[in-house]
Design a protein around this motif. Sequence first.
Motif, mmCIF file in Angstrom:
data_model
loop_
_atom_site.group_PDB
_atom_site.id
_atom_site.type_symbol
_atom_site.label_atom_id
_atom_site.label_comp_id
_atom_site.label_asym_id
_atom_site.label_seq_id
_atom_site.Cartn_x
_atom_site.Cartn_y
_atom_site.Cartn_z
ATOM 1 N N ILE A 30 0.837 -1.198 0.000
ATOM 2 C CA ILE A 30 0.000 0.000 0.000
ATOM 3 C C ILE A 30 0.874 1.252 0.000
ATOM 4 C CG2 ILE A 30 -1.782 1.259 1.273
ATOM 5 C CD1 ILE A 30 -2.542 -1.486 -0.117
ATOM 6 N N GLY A 31 1.997 1.192 0.720
ATOM 7 C CA GLY A 31 2.924 2.318 0.739
ATOM 8 C C GLY A 31 3.458 2.656 -0.637
ATOM 9 N N LEU A 32 3.642 1.639 -1.471
ATOM 10 C CA LEU A 32 4.087 1.864 -2.847
ATOM 11 C C LEU A 32 3.070 2.731 -3.583
ATOM 12 C CD1 LEU A 32 5.688 -0.540 -5.284
ATOM 13 C CD2 LEU A 32 3.561 0.507 -5.960
ATOM 14 N N PHE A 33 1.788 2.428 -3.398
ATOM 15 C CA PHE A 33 0.737 3.187 -4.077
ATOM 16 C C PHE A 33 0.635 4.607 -3.527
ATOM 17 C CE2 PHE A 33 -0.376 -0.965 -5.487
ATOM 18 C CZ PHE A 33 -1.071 -0.798 -6.665
ATOM 19 N N SER A 34 0.565 4.736 -2.218
ATOM 20 C CA SER A 34 0.372 6.064 -1.632
ATOM 21 C C SER A 34 1.604 6.946 -1.819
ATOM 22 C CB SER A 34 0.028 5.950 -0.147
ATOM 23 O OG SER A 34 1.104 5.409 0.574
ATOM 24 N N GLY A 35 2.780 6.369 -1.760
ATOM 25 C CA GLY A 35 4.005 7.145 -1.909
ATOM 26 C C GLY A 35 4.178 7.748 -3.290
ATOM 27 N N ILE A 63 -3.102 -10.694 -2.716
ATOM 28 C CA ILE A 63 -3.675 -9.355 -2.672
ATOM 29 C C ILE A 63 -4.244 -9.078 -4.062
ATOM 30 C CG2 ILE A 63 -3.210 -6.904 -2.319
ATOM 31 C CD1 ILE A 63 -0.734 -7.738 -0.681
ATOM 32 N N THR A 64 -5.527 -8.758 -4.119
ATOM 33 C CA THR A 64 -6.153 -8.393 -5.388
ATOM 34 C C THR A 64 -6.406 -6.898 -5.344
ATOM 35 O OG1 THR A 64 -7.214 -10.562 -5.504
ATOM 36 C CG2 THR A 64 -8.059 -8.854 -6.977
ATOM 37 N N ILE A 65 -5.816 -6.183 -6.285
ATOM 38 C CA ILE A 65 -5.890 -4.721 -6.327
ATOM 39 C C ILE A 65 -6.505 -4.291 -7.653
ATOM 40 C CG2 ILE A 65 -4.562 -2.571 -6.282
ATOM 41 C CD1 ILE A 65 -2.304 -4.244 -4.906
ATOM 42 N N VAL A 66 -7.513 -3.423 -7.593
ATOM 43 C CA VAL A 66 -8.044 -2.784 -8.792
ATOM 44 C C VAL A 66 -7.560 -1.343 -8.747
ATOM 45 C CG1 VAL A 66 -10.091 -2.127 -10.100
ATOM 46 C CG2 VAL A 66 -10.071 -4.281 -8.834
ATOM 47 N N THR A 67 -6.853 -0.931 -9.792
ATOM 48 C CA THR A 67 -6.292 0.420 -9.852
ATOM 49 C C THR A 67 -6.495 0.985 -11.245
ATOM 50 O OG1 THR A 67 -4.328 1.754 -9.348
ATOM 51 C CG2 THR A 67 -3.959 -0.346 -10.477
ATOM 52 N N THR A 68 -6.359 2.284 -11.367
ATOM 53 C CA THR A 68 -6.506 2.933 -12.663
ATOM 54 C C THR A 68 -5.264 3.755 -12.962
ATOM 55 O OG1 THR A 68 -7.633 4.794 -11.603
ATOM 56 C CG2 THR A 68 -9.025 3.109 -12.607
ATOM 57 N N GLY A 69 -5.003 3.919 -14.254
ATOM 58 C CA GLY A 69 -3.866 4.726 -14.687
ATOM 59 C C GLY A 69 -3.627 4.556 -16.170
ATOM 60 N N THR A 70 -2.681 5.297 -16.664
ATOM 61 C CA THR A 70 -2.293 5.151 -18.069
ATOM 62 C C THR A 70 -1.549 3.832 -18.222
ATOM 63 O OG1 THR A 70 -0.174 6.267 -17.727
ATOM 64 C CG2 THR A 70 -2.064 7.668 -18.327
ATOM 65 N N PRO A 71 -1.436 3.318 -19.421
ATOM 66 C CA PRO A 71 -0.680 2.078 -19.602
ATOM 67 C C PRO A 71 0.739 2.155 -19.039
ATOM 68 C CG PRO A 71 -1.929 2.544 -21.583
ATOM 69 C CD PRO A 71 -2.092 3.737 -20.673
ATOM 70 N N ALA A 72 1.392 3.298 -19.168
ATOM 71 C CA ALA A 72 2.748 3.440 -18.627
ATOM 72 C C ALA A 72 2.745 3.374 -17.106
ATOM 73 C CB ALA A 72 3.350 4.762 -19.098
ATOM 74 N N VAL A 73 1.747 3.980 -16.474
ATOM 75 C CA VAL A 73 1.653 3.952 -15.015
ATOM 76 C C VAL A 73 1.381 2.535 -14.530
ATOM 77 C CG1 VAL A 73 0.203 4.679 -13.059
ATOM 78 C CG2 VAL A 73 1.029 6.368 -14.706
ATOM 79 N N GLU A 90 2.219 -0.267 -15.999
ATOM 80 C CA GLU A 90 3.476 -1.021 -16.149
ATOM 81 C C GLU A 90 4.460 -0.669 -15.041
ATOM 82 O OE1 GLU A 90 4.195 -3.587 -18.143
ATOM 83 O OE2 GLU A 90 2.104 -3.420 -18.765
ATOM 84 N N GLN A 91 4.510 0.603 -14.676
ATOM 85 C CA GLN A 91 5.402 1.034 -13.608
ATOM 86 C C GLN A 91 4.971 0.423 -12.268
ATOM 87 O OE1 GLN A 91 5.487 5.265 -12.967
ATOM 88 N NE2 GLN A 91 7.493 5.167 -11.971
ATOM 89 N N ILE A 92 3.666 0.387 -12.010
ATOM 90 C CA ILE A 92 3.154 -0.219 -10.776
ATOM 91 C C ILE A 92 3.550 -1.690 -10.712
ATOM 92 C CG2 ILE A 92 1.036 -0.972 -9.601
ATOM 93 C CD1 ILE A 92 -0.247 1.680 -10.535
ATOM 94 N N LYS A 93 3.350 -2.423 -11.817
ATOM 95 C CA LYS A 93 3.685 -3.853 -11.832
ATOM 96 C C LYS A 93 5.181 -4.078 -11.599
ATOM 97 C CE LYS A 93 1.743 -4.827 -15.792
ATOM 98 N NZ LYS A 93 1.121 -5.476 -16.958
ATOM 99 N N ALA A 94 6.004 -3.261 -12.232
ATOM 100 C CA ALA A 94 7.459 -3.405 -12.070
ATOM 101 C C ALA A 94 7.873 -3.112 -10.630
ATOM 102 C CB ALA A 94 8.180 -2.471 -13.031
ATOM 103 N N GLN A 95 7.307 -2.074 -10.041
ATOM 104 C CA GLN A 95 7.667 -1.715 -8.667
ATOM 105 C C GLN A 95 7.149 -2.741 -7.669
ATOM 106 O OE1 GLN A 95 6.171 2.293 -8.536
ATOM 107 N NE2 GLN A 95 8.051 3.141 -9.371
ATOM 108 N N LEU A 96 5.973 -3.307 -7.912
ATOM 109 C CA LEU A 96 5.464 -4.376 -7.044
ATOM 110 C C LEU A 96 6.391 -5.584 -7.089
ATOM 111 C CD1 LEU A 96 1.609 -4.311 -7.705
ATOM 112 C CD2 LEU A 96 2.745 -3.902 -5.516
ATOM 113 N N GLY A 97 6.869 -5.910 -8.282
ATOM 114 C CA GLY A 97 7.748 -7.064 -8.449
ATOM 115 C C GLY A 97 9.085 -6.922 -7.750
ATOM 116 N N ARG A 98 9.492 -5.691 -7.452
ATOM 117 C CA ARG A 98 10.776 -5.457 -6.780
ATOM 118 C C ARG A 98 10.676 -5.533 -5.259
ATOM 119 N NH1 ARG A 98 11.797 -1.880 -11.285
ATOM 120 N NH2 ARG A 98 10.868 -0.102 -10.232
#
Length: 190
Positions: free
Chosen positions: A46-51, A73-83, A85-93
């Motif tokens: 959650i900190g990744l999202f809020s930060g 954890i099942t998350i529904v989020t909205t954003g541009t395709p680039a955002v 992709e960035q969320i998925k990459a940061q979650l994976g780290r």
Amino acid sequence: MSALRLKKGASRKSAYDLRDPNTDVIESHTLAVVVDNEAGVLARVIGLFSGRGYNIDSLTVAEIDHTGHRSRITIVTTGTPAVIEQIKAQLGRIVPVHEVHDLTVEGTSVERELALFKVAGDGEKRVEALRLADIFRANVVDSTLTSFIFEITGTPEKIDAFAELMRPLGLVSLARTGVAALSRGDAPLT
């Protein structure tokens, strides 16, 4: 209007996807994240999202493997395709994250949500609320002389539609669980 003149092999994208990749199209995505079931993991996710100022539209968490101590954890989020992709990459780290799946792009998935509706009213409004609940396959889980509590399961759109119909009939309060989703077919996601 002239025809598209693309040389064979000139483009890796389909000719039918004529959207400009640089436009800011806001999309909704359902992400399934398998993590270690330990203290602080949800706070880190959650900190990744809020930060970074990303919004979470829906969030559900449950243990899926007792022996392996893993949660989903099942998350529904909205954003541009680039955002997204960035969320998925940061979650994976994040260290306790084992898998990140974007159910929206990996194929078809089944999404469901549970909601409880408290509707107060009498006379015709009470009868109409019961009739609509029957149409939406909502169950009455509590009843008094002045109110009902309905339980309904379905897609978020179905829950929204039921809420809109219940508002003029005396909707007092609403509780929603958030989206739970699984890939359809032979997809390996747990």
